[in-house]
Structure formats: structure tokens, C-alpha cells
Design a protein around this motif. Structure first.
Motif, PDB file in Angstrom:
ATOM      1  N   VAL A  19      38.333  29.303  37.488  1.00  0.00           N
ATOM      2  CA  VAL A  19      39.181  30.215  36.700  1.00  0.00           C
ATOM      3  C   VAL A  19      38.427  31.491  36.341  1.00  0.00           C
ATOM      4  O   VAL A  19      38.947  32.610  36.487  1.00  0.00           O
ATOM      5  CB  VAL A  19      39.691  29.498  35.430  1.00  0.00           C
ATOM      6  N   LEU A  20      37.202  31.352  35.868  1.00  0.00           N
ATOM      7  CA  LEU A  20      36.396  32.525  35.509  1.00  0.00           C
ATOM      8  C   LEU A  20      36.152  33.421  36.715  1.00  0.00           C
ATOM      9  O   LEU A  20      36.231  34.655  36.623  1.00  0.00           O
ATOM     10  CB  LEU A  20      35.056  32.070  34.913  1.00  0.00           C
ATOM     11  N   PHE A  21      35.875  32.809  37.848  1.00  0.00           N
ATOM     12  CA  PHE A  21      35.668  33.576  39.069  1.00  0.00           C
ATOM     13  C   PHE A  21      36.934  34.344  39.430  1.00  0.00           C
ATOM     14  O   PHE A  21      36.889  35.527  39.794  1.00  0.00           O
ATOM     15  CB  PHE A  21      35.262  32.614  40.197  1.00  0.00           C
ATOM     16  N   GLY A  22      38.085  33.661  39.314  1.00  0.00           N
ATOM     17  CA  GLY A  22      39.362  34.306  39.644  1.00  0.00           C
ATOM     18  C   GLY A  22      39.703  35.455  38.711  1.00  0.00           C
ATOM     19  O   GLY A  22      40.302  36.452  39.120  1.00  0.00           O
ATOM     20  N   VAL A  23      39.295  35.342  37.431  1.00  0.00           N
ATOM     21  CA  VAL A  23      39.576  36.397  36.446  1.00  0.00           C
ATOM     22  C   VAL A  23      38.628  37.582  36.631  1.00  0.00           C
ATOM     23  O   VAL A  23      39.044  38.745  36.624  1.00  0.00           O
ATOM     24  CB  VAL A  23      39.440  35.838  35.014  1.00  0.00           C
ATOM     25  N   ILE A  24      37.343  37.286  36.797  1.00  0.00           N
ATOM     26  CA  ILE A  24      36.331  38.337  36.873  1.00  0.00           C
ATOM     27  C   ILE A  24      36.378  39.087  38.213  1.00  0.00           C
ATOM     28  O   ILE A  24      36.248  40.320  38.252  1.00  0.00           O
ATOM     29  CB  ILE A  24      34.918  37.742  36.650  1.00  0.00           C
ATOM     30  N   ALA A  25      36.552  38.353  39.288  1.00  0.00           N
ATOM     31  CA  ALA A  25      36.524  38.983  40.616  1.00  0.00           C
ATOM     32  C   ALA A  25      37.676  38.482  41.481  1.00  0.00           C
ATOM     33  O   ALA A  25      37.467  37.727  42.438  1.00  0.00           O
ATOM     34  CB  ALA A  25      35.185  38.705  41.285  1.00  0.00           C
ATOM     35  N   PRO A  26      38.922  38.874  41.148  1.00  0.00           N
ATOM     36  CA  PRO A  26      40.082  38.357  41.886  1.00  0.00           C
ATOM     37  C   PRO A  26      40.061  38.691  43.374  1.00  0.00           C
ATOM     38  O   PRO A  26      40.473  37.877  44.201  1.00  0.00           O
ATOM     39  CB  PRO A  26      41.276  39.015  41.177  1.00  0.00           C
ATOM     40  N   ASN A  27      39.583  39.869  43.724  1.00  0.00           N
ATOM     41  CA  ASN A  27      39.541  40.250  45.146  1.00  0.00           C
ATOM     42  C   ASN A  27      38.549  39.385  45.924  1.00  0.00           C
ATOM     43  O   ASN A  27      38.830  38.929  47.034  1.00  0.00           O
ATOM     44  CB  ASN A  27      39.174  41.731  45.293  1.00  0.00           C
ATOM     45  N   SER A  28      37.377  39.178  45.319  1.00  0.00           N
ATOM     46  CA  SER A  28      36.383  38.319  45.966  1.00  0.00           C
ATOM     47  C   SER A  28      36.899  36.885  46.061  1.00  0.00           C
ATOM     48  O   SER A  28      36.700  36.201  47.071  1.00  0.00           O
ATOM     49  CB  SER A  28      35.067  38.336  45.175  1.00  0.00           C
ATOM     50  N   PHE A  29      37.577  36.438  44.998  1.00  0.00           N
ATOM     51  CA  PHE A  29      38.147  35.089  44.987  1.00  0.00           C
ATOM     52  C   PHE A  29      39.154  34.934  46.117  1.00  0.00           C
ATOM     53  O   PHE A  29      39.145  33.931  46.848  1.00  0.00           O
ATOM     54  CB  PHE A  29      38.825  34.832  43.636  1.00  0.00           C
ATOM     55  N   GLU A  30      40.001  35.936  46.291  1.00  0.00           N
ATOM     56  CA  GLU A  30      41.007  35.897  47.353  1.00  0.00           C
ATOM     57  C   GLU A  30      40.348  35.896  48.728  1.00  0.00           C
ATOM     58  O   GLU A  30      40.736  35.123  49.615  1.00  0.00           O
ATOM     59  CB  GLU A  30      41.951  37.097  47.238  1.00  0.00           C
ATOM     60  N   LEU A 450      48.241  32.931  41.367  1.00  0.00           N
ATOM     61  CA  LEU A 450      49.271  33.964  41.516  1.00  0.00           C
ATOM     62  C   LEU A 450      48.661  35.357  41.387  1.00  0.00           C
ATOM     63  O   LEU A 450      49.019  36.287  42.122  1.00  0.00           O
ATOM     64  CB  LEU A 450      50.364  33.768  40.465  1.00  0.00           C
ATOM     65  N   TYR A 451      47.740  35.511  40.440  1.00  0.00           N
ATOM     66  CA  TYR A 451      47.126  36.815  40.167  1.00  0.00           C
ATOM     67  C   TYR A 451      46.239  37.280  41.324  1.00  0.00           C
ATOM     68  O   TYR A 451      46.251  38.441  41.715  1.00  0.00           O
ATOM     69  CB  TYR A 451      46.300  36.708  38.884  1.00  0.00           C
ATOM     70  N   SER A 452      45.502  36.344  41.902  1.00  0.00           N
ATOM     71  CA  SER A 452      44.510  36.734  42.901  1.00  0.00           C
ATOM     72  C   SER A 452      45.070  36.807  44.316  1.00  0.00           C
ATOM     73  O   SER A 452      44.546  37.547  45.149  1.00  0.00           O
ATOM     74  CB  SER A 452      43.326  35.757  42.887  1.00  0.00           C
TER      75      SER A 452
END
Length: 505
Positions: A19-30, A450-452
Motif C-alpha cells: 500500500v505504501l509503495f502504491g501511494v508513494i510511487a504509483p507509476n513505479s508500482f504500475e 484503482l489509483y495506480s
């Protein structure tokens, strides 16, 4: 706090990191999830196809095997629920946000971008329906059935705790009560969280799509965030208060709304064509089931991409959803024989799915053929676009939105209980704060996905989470076969009945 297992803390830590990874770096997460998903789909697609087909064949084998007479409980135990109630519960399990989400959209997509046929032709129409049946048919329910059967057998017949790790004791013995068992249960819980979160994400997206179509509300992440937040509050109130009557009421409401939506669509849609397509496609599905089961298209990149996007995605979805659905089915199946259990679980929900897709899919394709271009709508809006060209469009749309919302609430509420049970040593009364924690975790993961990455992000997460749990499923099948073979020997089920001596005339 003593009731909480290490599985709770380890899985929660993994979820928090994601979750933290997705919030902080959504583009990298995707990007990372895209790369992992692409690697798994291209490298292990063959494995998913073979595994799911083997599971389905194994379930069918058990139906005709002598061990089919073994009961999920004591041999003289009666079923806890009547057949009518049990079938209704299977119907309820077979229905869900996914079926409403894809009921019109999937056949239409296959019709416009078919796996083999020429787009927009009669052949594509039949193929579209056949693959929808394939994705939601006995293969899907075979996945659920094998997990549910193993859990029910070891829980009700062998007295083991209702944990995934307990089903592997015949292979690994006491080590399943130590670190290895924790790893197994962590994988099961994480797969469940991702599977449920994906379904909640689909539900939020479709509720948003319906509101966009009806009221012009923007279709974006902000609106979806509000939808998830509102529904989270509702299902957490239910989970926290433990109001069984409320959930029972919502479950009954689900069934009434689903039947109402189906019946209305059946009669306002092309009724005779729906019946003809259902009949013809069931035949085509049975005739082509082996070819579809093993089709991987190794020499055609476009065909292979289609299989990755649809079949591999679905097999991963069912695998990641199977611990949750499996526990639900196991709980309501005590006292059934293995044969009765498998016939009911494999066939009844599959038949409901076939009728649903024949009705909504045929209506969508006929609307497209009538000159209304449905391809311009995003996936979550397709159903409402179809309704727009039917009599009583607003009534249909309102029923669908309410149905998706109630499915959302009941699925999430039930999942908090299952996750709570799996992280408190199999307790049937997990603490409210544990259920609350998992409820928030599910909704948060759904929002991050959904966000990422939107719907693609949801699909990526499913395929990634399903791979490790698929290995556990394979071990569960081996473990179950080992136990059933031993019990067959003990009960003498392998012996043929002695012929009675008939005096010669």
C-alpha cells in the motif's frame, strides 16, 4: 492478542508495504506489476491451463470414484441444510459483482475482438458466448470445488482446524503446524485479500459507471474513492456489530434483485434468440471444451495476447478468490457426500452463469448489431449502455446499481470473517478488531490498485498473487487424493460388492 496468529502480522506487514509503495510511487508500482504480470503470463500461461484442467478432471474423477460415497462429516451425519437451501447458497456464491460486471461486456468484447473468428460475424457471436461459458463454467467452479472439498473434508471428517495449512498435513505432517504452515496460510490470506480487493475495485468502477450514465457524475478515481469509503463504512458496521440477520437480509436481497434483473432482461431483450443462443452455445461449449482448455496459441502473438488478457486472467482470478469462496462453500456443505457436493458445486452455479451470459451477452450483441456502437463505452459502462436501449432502462439501471452495492457489502463483510478466521488459528469467532483491520486493508488495496493502474492494475495484481497459491492448490489436490485413497482402503470401498448366491433352478 493471544488469539492472533503470526499469519496476521506477517500478511498485514506485506499489505502495508504494498500500500505504501502504491501511494508513494504509483507509476513505479504500475510498471513493476505490469512487468511481473507480463512475465508470469508469457512464462506460466501453459502451467495455468494445465493446472486448471487437471483440477477439473480430478473433480469429475472423484464424482465417479467409490470415494464419492464418503461424507464430509461422520458417515451417518445428515446435511446441515436442505437441498433447496444449499442450492440457493451455491447460487448466491455463483453470483457476484464479477458476473454483473462482465455479463454484457465480456461477450460483446469477444464479438468485436474474437479469439479466432472474424469480428462481427455469426461465427464470432457463437464464439463469444462459448468463451464466456468457458471462463465462468466448470473450470472456474472446479477451482473453487477442490479448495472447498479439501477444507470441508479435513475440517468435518478429520477434525482439523479450518486452515489451508491443515489440508497439507498428509504430505508434510507436523511441519504444517510450524513455519512452513505459516508460509502456506500467509500466501492464502494474501491471495484472498488481492482477490477480494480486485472484485471490490470492479464493483466500485461499475457503480461509478452506472452513476455516470444515469446522472452524469464524473467517472474518475475521486468518485470511486467516495464509493469505496461509503460501502466500507456500511460493511464494517455490519461486521463490527455481528448482526447475522442483517447479512442474511442482504443475501436474500441479492438473490431477489439478481432474479428480478435477470427476468426483466430476459423478457425485454430478444427472448427467443436468448433461448436459441443458450441451447446452441451449451452444445458448442461441450463440443469444444478440450480444445479451449489447452489452447495457448504458441505461434500467434495476437491470439496469445488474447488468451493472456482473458483466460489466464480468469484462471488467476478464480485461484486467488478460491480460499474465500472455498471456505464459504465448505461451511455450508457439511453432511453432503463428496459425489453430491461435487455435482452441486460444479454444475449448479455454472448453469446459472450460462443463463446469465446468454441473456445479457445476447442482448448486448443484438444492441450492437442494431446500429448502437457500444464499443465507445468503457467496460464498466457497457451494461448501462445496453439498458439504455431497452424498455424500462432507468428501472434496470437502478436495480443493477443496488445489486452491485449489496454484493459489494456482503462480499466484503463475509471476507472480513474469512480473513479473521484464517489469521486467528481457525477461530469461528474472530475478534472484531481483526475483522475491522482486514476490512480496511481490503478497501485500501482496492483503492491503491484503482489509483495506480485502474482495471489493468487489478488484473496485474490478481495474476501475480495467484501464482504462489496455485502451487498450494496442486499440493492440496495431492494431499486430498492421498487421504481419500487411504480412507477408501480402510472402508473397503475398493472391494466390489459380493454377489448373492442365487439357487440354480
Amino acid at each position: 492478542m493471544k488469539q492472533i496468529s503470526n499469519v496476521f502480522w506477517i500478511t498485514l506487514a506485506i499489505v502495508l508495504v504494498a500500500v505504501l509503495f502504491g501511494v508513494i510511487a504509483p507509476n513505479s508500482f504500475e510498471n513493476i506489476t505490469n512487468n511481473i504480470q507480463a512475465f508470469i503470463s508469457s512464462t506460466f500461461g501453459w502451467y495455468y491451463l494445465i493446472l486448471v484442467t487437471v483440477i477439473t478432471i480430478f473433480c469429475i474423477f472423484l464424482i465417479f470414484s467409490p470415494v464419492g460415497a464418503i461424507k464430509l462429516g461422520k458417515q451417518d451425519e445428515k446435511p446441515e441444510f436442505s437441498k433447496g437451501t444449499w442450492f440457493a447458497m451455491l447460487f448466491s456464491a455463483g453470483m457476484g459483482i464479477g458476473l454483473v460486471f462482465w455479463g454484457a461486456a465480456e461477450p460483446l468484447s469477444h464479438y468485436l475482438t474474437p479469439p479466432l473468428a472474424e469480428a462481427g460475424t455469426n461465427a464470432a457471436n457463437k464464439e463469444a458466448m462459448r468463451y464466456a461459458f468457458f471462463h465462468w463454467g466448470i473450470h472456474a467452479w472446479g477451482i473453487y470445488a477442490i479448495v472447498a472439498l479439501a477444507l470441508a473434508y479435513y475440517k468435518f471428517r478429520k477434525g482439523e482446524p479450518g486452515l489451508i495449512s491443515a489440508t497439507l498435513k498428509p504430505i508434510f505432517g507436523k511441519s504444517m503446524e510450524g513455519p512452513l504452515g505459516i508460509v502456506v496460510d500467509v500466501l492464502a490470506v494474501f491471495a484472498t485479500i488481492v482477490g477480494v480487493a480486485t472484485t471490490l475495485g470492479l464493483g466500485a468502477a461499475q457503480i461509478n459507471g452506472g452513476l455516470t450514465y444515469l446522472l452524469g457524475i464524473p467517472n474518475n478515481f475521486t468518485v470511486q474513492f467516495i464509493i469505496v469509503a461509503v460501502v466500507t463504512v456500511l460493511f464494517m458496521i455490519s461486521a463490527w456489530s455481528g448482526l447475522g440477520k442483517g447479512i442474511k437480509y442482504l443475501s436474500n436481497t441479492n438473490m431477489i434483485l439478481a432474479v428480478a434483473l435477470f427476468v426483466l432482461m430476459f423478457f425485454v431483450g430478444p427472448t427467443i434468440l436468448i433461448l436459441n443462443m443458450f441451447t446452441d452455445t451449451v452444445g458448442g461449449y461441450i463440443h469444444n471444451i478440450l480444445q479451449m482448455s489447452f489452447r495457448i496459441a504458441p505461434l500467434n502473438e495476437d491470439h496469445r495476447a488474447w488468451i493472456n488478457d482473458w483466460t489466464i486472467f480468469y484462471w488467476a482470478w478464480w485461484i486467488s478468490w478460491s480460499p474465500f469462496v472455498g471456505i464459504f462453500i465448505a461451511r455450508v456443505s457439511r453432511g453432503r457426500t463428496i459425489r453430491e457436493f461435487l455435482i452441486g458445486v460444479l454444475l449448479m452455479p455454472a448453469l446459472v452463469s450460462f443463463l446469465w451470459f446468454a441473456t445479457f451477452g445476447t442482448s448486448a450483441i443484438e444492441t450492437q448489431n442494431a446500429g448502437f456502437d457500444l464499443s465507445q463505452f468503457v467496460t464498466e459502462e457497457v451494461l448501462f449502455a445496453v439498458f439504455n436501449h431497452m424498455p424500462g432502462a432507468e428501472i434496470l439501471s437502478i436495480i443493477a446499481i443496488i445489486l452491485i452495492s449489496t454484493f459489494f457489502i456482503t462480499s466484503a463483510d463475509s471476507a472480513t470473517f474469512v480473513l479473521g478466521m484464517q489469521t486467528t488459528y481457525g477461530s469461528l469467532t474472530p475478534p472484531n478488531y481483526v475483522k475491522f483491520t482486514w476490512g480496511i486493508a481490503q478497501s485500501t488495496v482496492a483503492l491503491i490498485l484503482l489509483y495506480s493502474g485502474g482495471l489493468q492494475g487489478l488484473q496485474n495484481a490478481l495474476i501475480i498473487a495467484a501464482l504462489p497459491f496455485s502451487i498450494i492448490m496442486l499440493l492440496m489436490m495431492i494431499s486430498l487424493y492421498k487421504s481419500l485413497t487411504r480412507e477408501k482402503r480402510e472402508l473397503g470401498l475398493f472391494l466390489k460388492p459380493k454377489k448373492k448366491n442365487v439357487p440354480k433352478s
